[in-house]
Motif scaffolding. Structure first.
Motif, PDB file in Angstrom:
ATOM      1  N   VAL A   1      33.812  28.743   0.677  1.00  0.00           N
ATOM      2  CA  VAL A   1      32.598  28.703   1.490  1.00  0.00           C
ATOM      3  C   VAL A   1      31.737  27.526   1.056  1.00  0.00           C
ATOM      4  CG1 VAL A   1      30.519  29.954   2.206  1.00  0.00           C
ATOM      5  CG2 VAL A   1      32.652  31.215   1.756  1.00  0.00           C
ATOM      6  N   ALA A   2      31.420  26.662   1.998  1.00  0.00           N
ATOM      7  CA  ALA A   2      30.566  25.509   1.708  1.00  0.00           C
ATOM      8  C   ALA A   2      29.123  25.962   1.578  1.00  0.00           C
ATOM      9  CB  ALA A   2      30.697  24.478   2.827  1.00  0.00           C
ATOM     10  N   ASP A   3      28.444  25.460   0.560  1.00  0.00           N
ATOM     11  CA  ASP A   3      27.024  25.766   0.371  1.00  0.00           C
ATOM     12  C   ASP A   3      26.208  24.788   1.206  1.00  0.00           C
ATOM     13  OD1 ASP A   3      24.679  26.840  -0.447  1.00  0.00           O
ATOM     14  OD2 ASP A   3      24.816  26.179  -2.533  1.00  0.00           O
ATOM     15  N   GLY A   4      26.131  25.065   2.496  1.00  0.00           N
ATOM     16  CA  GLY A   4      25.455  24.180   3.427  1.00  0.00           C
ATOM     17  C   GLY A   4      26.448  23.275   4.129  1.00  0.00           C
ATOM     18  N   VAL A   5      26.039  22.747   5.269  1.00  0.00           N
ATOM     19  CA  VAL A   5      26.931  21.911   6.075  1.00  0.00           C
ATOM     20  C   VAL A   5      27.322  20.658   5.324  1.00  0.00           C
ATOM     21  CG1 VAL A   5      27.079  20.581   8.220  1.00  0.00           C
ATOM     22  CG2 VAL A   5      25.991  22.839   8.230  1.00  0.00           C
TER      23      VAL A   5
ATOM     24  N   LEU B   1      38.046  29.258   5.668  1.00  0.00           N
ATOM     25  CA  LEU B   1      36.991  28.278   5.445  1.00  0.00           C
ATOM     26  C   LEU B   1      35.675  28.847   5.960  1.00  0.00           C
ATOM     27  CD1 LEU B   1      36.009  25.377   4.737  1.00  0.00           C
ATOM     28  CD2 LEU B   1      36.601  24.752   7.101  1.00  0.00           C
ATOM     29  N   GLY B   2      34.641  28.739   5.122  1.00  0.00           N
ATOM     30  CA  GLY B   2      33.335  29.244   5.532  1.00  0.00           C
ATOM     31  C   GLY B   2      32.223  28.289   5.203  1.00  0.00           C
ATOM     32  N   VAL B   3      31.023  28.618   5.686  1.00  0.00           N
ATOM     33  CA  VAL B   3      29.837  27.847   5.359  1.00  0.00           C
ATOM     34  C   VAL B   3      28.646  28.792   5.296  1.00  0.00           C
ATOM     35  CG1 VAL B   3      29.374  27.278   7.794  1.00  0.00           C
ATOM     36  CG2 VAL B   3      28.394  25.853   5.981  1.00  0.00           C
ATOM     37  N   ARG B   4      27.790  28.567   4.293  1.00  0.00           N
ATOM     38  CA  ARG B   4      26.550  29.330   4.190  1.00  0.00           C
ATOM     39  C   ARG B   4      25.410  28.449   4.657  1.00  0.00           C
ATOM     40  NH1 ARG B   4      24.313  31.972  -1.393  1.00  0.00           N
ATOM     41  NH2 ARG B   4      23.915  29.776  -1.901  1.00  0.00           N
ATOM     42  N   CYS B   5      24.671  28.932   5.680  1.00  0.00           N
ATOM     43  CA  CYS B   5      23.607  28.136   6.279  1.00  0.00           C
ATOM     44  C   CYS B   5      22.262  28.826   6.124  1.00  0.00           C
ATOM     45  CB  CYS B   5      23.883  27.909   7.766  1.00  0.00           C
ATOM     46  SG  CYS B   5      25.334  26.894   8.095  1.00  0.00           S
ATOM     47  N   LEU B   6      21.290  28.091   5.593  1.00  0.00           N
ATOM     48  CA  LEU B   6      19.909  28.562   5.562  1.00  0.00           C
ATOM     49  C   LEU B   6      19.264  28.188   6.887  1.00  0.00           C
ATOM     50  CD1 LEU B   6      17.469  29.746   4.000  1.00  0.00           C
ATOM     51  CD2 LEU B   6      16.962  27.394   3.273  1.00  0.00           C
ATOM     52  N   ILE B   7      18.730  29.183   7.590  1.00  0.00           N
ATOM     53  CA  ILE B   7      18.166  28.964   8.930  1.00  0.00           C
ATOM     54  C   ILE B   7      16.682  29.300   8.892  1.00  0.00           C
ATOM     55  CG2 ILE B   7      18.292  29.661  11.347  1.00  0.00           C
ATOM     56  CD1 ILE B   7      21.253  30.408  10.785  1.00  0.00           C
ATOM     57  N   ASP B   8      15.855  28.249   8.993  1.00  0.00           N
ATOM     58  CA  ASP B   8      14.408  28.453   8.921  1.00  0.00           C
ATOM     59  C   ASP B   8      13.640  27.773  10.049  1.00  0.00           C
ATOM     60  OD1 ASP B   8      14.791  25.850   8.130  1.00  0.00           O
ATOM     61  OD2 ASP B   8      13.922  26.100   6.122  1.00  0.00           O
TER      62      ASP B   8
ATOM     63  N   VAL C   1      34.307  26.143  14.341  1.00  0.00           N
ATOM     64  CA  VAL C   1      34.747  25.162  13.350  1.00  0.00           C
ATOM     65  C   VAL C   1      35.217  25.848  12.074  1.00  0.00           C
ATOM     66  CG1 VAL C   1      34.023  23.206  11.919  1.00  0.00           C
ATOM     67  CG2 VAL C   1      33.202  23.410  14.290  1.00  0.00           C
ATOM     68  N   VAL C   2      34.466  26.886  11.648  1.00  0.00           N
ATOM     69  CA  VAL C   2      34.783  27.591  10.409  1.00  0.00           C
ATOM     70  C   VAL C   2      35.238  29.010  10.733  1.00  0.00           C
ATOM     71  CG1 VAL C   2      33.159  26.214   9.062  1.00  0.00           C
ATOM     72  CG2 VAL C   2      32.393  28.358  10.116  1.00  0.00           C
ATOM     73  N   ASP C   3      35.850  29.651   9.733  1.00  0.00           N
ATOM     74  CA  ASP C   3      36.281  31.042   9.899  1.00  0.00           C
ATOM     75  C   ASP C   3      35.143  32.027   9.658  1.00  0.00           C
ATOM     76  OD1 ASP C   3      39.163  30.490  10.300  1.00  0.00           O
ATOM     77  OD2 ASP C   3      39.032  29.738   8.247  1.00  0.00           O
ATOM     78  N   VAL C   4      34.261  31.672   8.719  1.00  0.00           N
ATOM     79  CA  VAL C   4      33.159  32.560   8.349  1.00  0.00           C
ATOM     80  C   VAL C   4      31.867  31.765   8.301  1.00  0.00           C
ATOM     81  CG1 VAL C   4      32.224  34.117   6.595  1.00  0.00           C
ATOM     82  CG2 VAL C   4      34.696  34.006   6.959  1.00  0.00           C
ATOM     83  N   LEU C   5      30.836  32.295   8.964  1.00  0.00           N
ATOM     84  CA  LEU C   5      29.512  31.685   8.934  1.00  0.00           C
ATOM     85  C   LEU C   5      28.556  32.680   8.289  1.00  0.00           C
ATOM     86  CD1 LEU C   5      27.361  29.598   9.675  1.00  0.00           C
ATOM     87  CD2 LEU C   5      27.313  30.550  11.984  1.00  0.00           C
ATOM     88  N   LEU C   6      28.108  32.367   7.068  1.00  0.00           N
ATOM     89  CA  LEU C   6      27.147  33.211   6.369  1.00  0.00           C
ATOM     90  C   LEU C   6      25.743  32.705   6.703  1.00  0.00           C
ATOM     91  CD1 LEU C   6      28.820  33.452   2.828  1.00  0.00           C
ATOM     92  CD2 LEU C   6      29.129  34.955   4.804  1.00  0.00           C
TER      93      LEU C   6
END
Length: 371
Positions: free
Chosen positions: A72-76, A91-98, A112-117
Motif C-alpha cells: 500500500v502506497a502512503d499517498g499517491v 496494490l493499494g494506496v492510502r489517501c488523506l482526503i481533506d 488503478v489500484v486494488d485497494v483504496l484506503l
C-alpha cells in the motif's frame, strides 16, 4: 455490505506495538497494516493477510522479513515505489482526503489500484459516497478509516452496499473489537430454512399481537422467523403483498402474539422486549439473514390463530400464534406466499429449527421442555 476489517498498527512502536500485534493475532480482523520496519515483530497467522505501507523510497529489501499479501502506497506520490514492489501482490494506496482536490486525486485511483484506503478529516460520508460511485465496476475495493469502532455501523450502509472494508487504528483495542462486532453483524448470513408440515391451524380467541416496524424495506420473499418456542418458528411474510383495503407497509412484519420469539441466527428476542433501535433479522426464503433495526413495535388486541408444524427430518414441532386474518401471510415451502386463514394441515411451509434452550435470548446448553 462491509466485509473486511483491517487493523492499522503503523503509528505504534515499542510496548504499544507489541500489545496491539498480540491482540490482532486473536481478534476478528482480516488483515493487519504495518510499516516495513514492523515486519520483524510480526509472526505470520494463516487467516490474517499482511499489508505493508510504503513510502516513496521503499526498496525490495524492506519486504524480505515476512510474507506480504498487499503493498500500500502512503499517498499517491508513493505509488511508483509501491507498484515496483507489488510484484503480483495486491496494490493499494492510502489517501488523506481533506478538500476537493485531494478527493479528486483519490477518486482518480479507482480502477488503478486494488485497494483504496480513504482517510477523511471531515465527519460527513458524502466523499465516501463519491468514491464508492467512482469505484463501481472497477477492480478497486474502497476502504474507510474509522475514527471510532462504533462508526462502522453507519459506514456500512453508505450507498446501501457500503465500502468493501474498514480500517481501524489498533492503538485502541476497544475500537478494534467494537468494529469487529459491528462488521460481523452487518455481514450477510445464511442459515438454510427447512420445510415444515402443517399439523394444525385453528382459531384460539383474542389476544395481544405485535407488529414489528423496521427501518428497512423488505423484499417480496422476506419476513421474520417467528415462533412460540426456542425450537424454531415459521417464516412470517412482511406486509409487501397485495392488500385490497389498505396500503402496503413494506417495513412491517405482523409478527404474532406478544409472547413470541423473533429469531436471528444466534439469538432470539421476545416481541415485548423489542424497542426502537433494537436489532432484528430480516430473513429471505433462501435463508439469508440480514440485519435491520426496530423503528417501533405496535401491540393491539386481535383475534388469534395457532399454526403448528413439524420438521419431518428432525421431528421438531414448532408453532406460531398470529393475528387470525386473511391478510397475514406465511411462506410456503416453494417460496410461494400463503394467506394464513387458507393454510391447511398437510401443507408445507418454510421455517427454521434450532436446538431448544434460551436464556435472555442466548443459546444455553441445558435440558428444556416447551409445549
Amino acid at each position: 455490505m462491509t466485509s473486511d476489517l483491517w487493523a492499522d498498527v503503523t503509528a505504534l512502536s515499542g510496548d504499544h506495538l507489541d500489545a496491539a500485534l498480540a491482540h490482532v493475532r486473536t481478534a476478528a480482523v482480516d488483515a493487519v497494516l504495518l510499516r516495513p520496519e514492523q515486519l520483524d515483530g510480526w509472526k505470520p497467522v494463516e487467516r490474517l493477510a499482511v499489508a505493508v505501507l510504503v513510502g516513496p523510497d521503499a526498496s525490495a529489501s524492506d519486504l524480505a522479513a515476512a510474507p506480504v499479501d498487499a503493498v500500500v502506497a502512503d499517498g499517491v506520490r508513493s505509488l511508483a515505489a509501491a507498484r515496483s514492489l507489488a510484484d503480483g501482490r495486491r496494490l493499494g494506496v492510502r489517501c488523506l482526503i481533506d478538500d476537493g482536490a485531494s478527493m479528486d486525486e483519490a477518486a482518480d485511483q479507482c480502477g488503478v489500484v486494488d485497494v483504496l484506503l480513504s482517510v477523511f478529516t471531515d465527519e460527513t460520508n458524502i466523499p465516501l459516497e463519491l468514491l464508492l460511485a467512482r469505484a463501481q465496476g472497477t477492480r478497486t475495493a474502497v476502504f474507510k478509516a474509522l475514527a471510532t469502532g462504533s462508526e462502522a455501523s453507519t459506514v456500512a450502509g453508505v450507498l446501501e452496499s457500503g465500502p468493501a472494508g474498514v480500517l481501524v487504528d489498533a492503538a485502541s483495542l476497544v475500537d478494534l473489537d467494537v468494529a469487529a462486532q459491528v462488521v460481523a453483524r452487518q455481514s450477510e448470513r445464511v442459515a438454510p430454512l427447512v420445510p415444515l408440515t402443517v399439523t394444525a391451524s385453528r382459531p384460539i380467541g383474542m389476544g395481544y399481537r405485535g407488529c414489528i416496524d423496521t427501518t428497512t424495506l423488505f423484499d417480496d420473499d422476506e419476513g421474520m422467523i417467528i415462533g412460540s418456542t426456542s425450537s424454531g418458528g415459521i417464516l412470517v411474510c412482511a406486509e409487501v403483498h397485495y392488500l385490497p383495503y389498505m396500503d402496503l407497509r413494506p417495513f412491517r412484519v405482523n409478527a404474532g402474539a406478544v409472547h413470541s420469539y423473533v429469531f436471528s441466527p444466534t439469538t432470539t428476542s421476545y416481541i415485548t422486549d423489542l424497542r426502537a433501535g433494537a436489532p432484528v433479522s430480516g430473513v429471505s426464503a433462501a435463508g439469508r439473514f440480514r440485519d435491520t433495526t426496530v423503528g417501533r413495535v405496535k401491540i393491539e388486541l386481535r383475534p388469534l390463530r395457532l399454526l403448528e408444524a413439524r420438521d419431518e427430518a428432525s421431528g421438531s414441532l414448532v408453532n406460531v400464534i398470529l393475528q387470525d386474518d386473511w391478510h397475514v401471510r406465511v411462506m410456503g415451502d416453494g417460496g410461494e406466499v400463503r394467506n394464513l386463514t387458507q393454510v391447511k394441515p398437510g401443507e408445507k411451509l418454510l421455517g427454521g429449527t434450532w436446538e431448544p434452550g434460551r436464556h435472555v435470548g442466548i443459546k444455553v446448553s441445558e435440558k428444556i421442555l416447551e409445549n
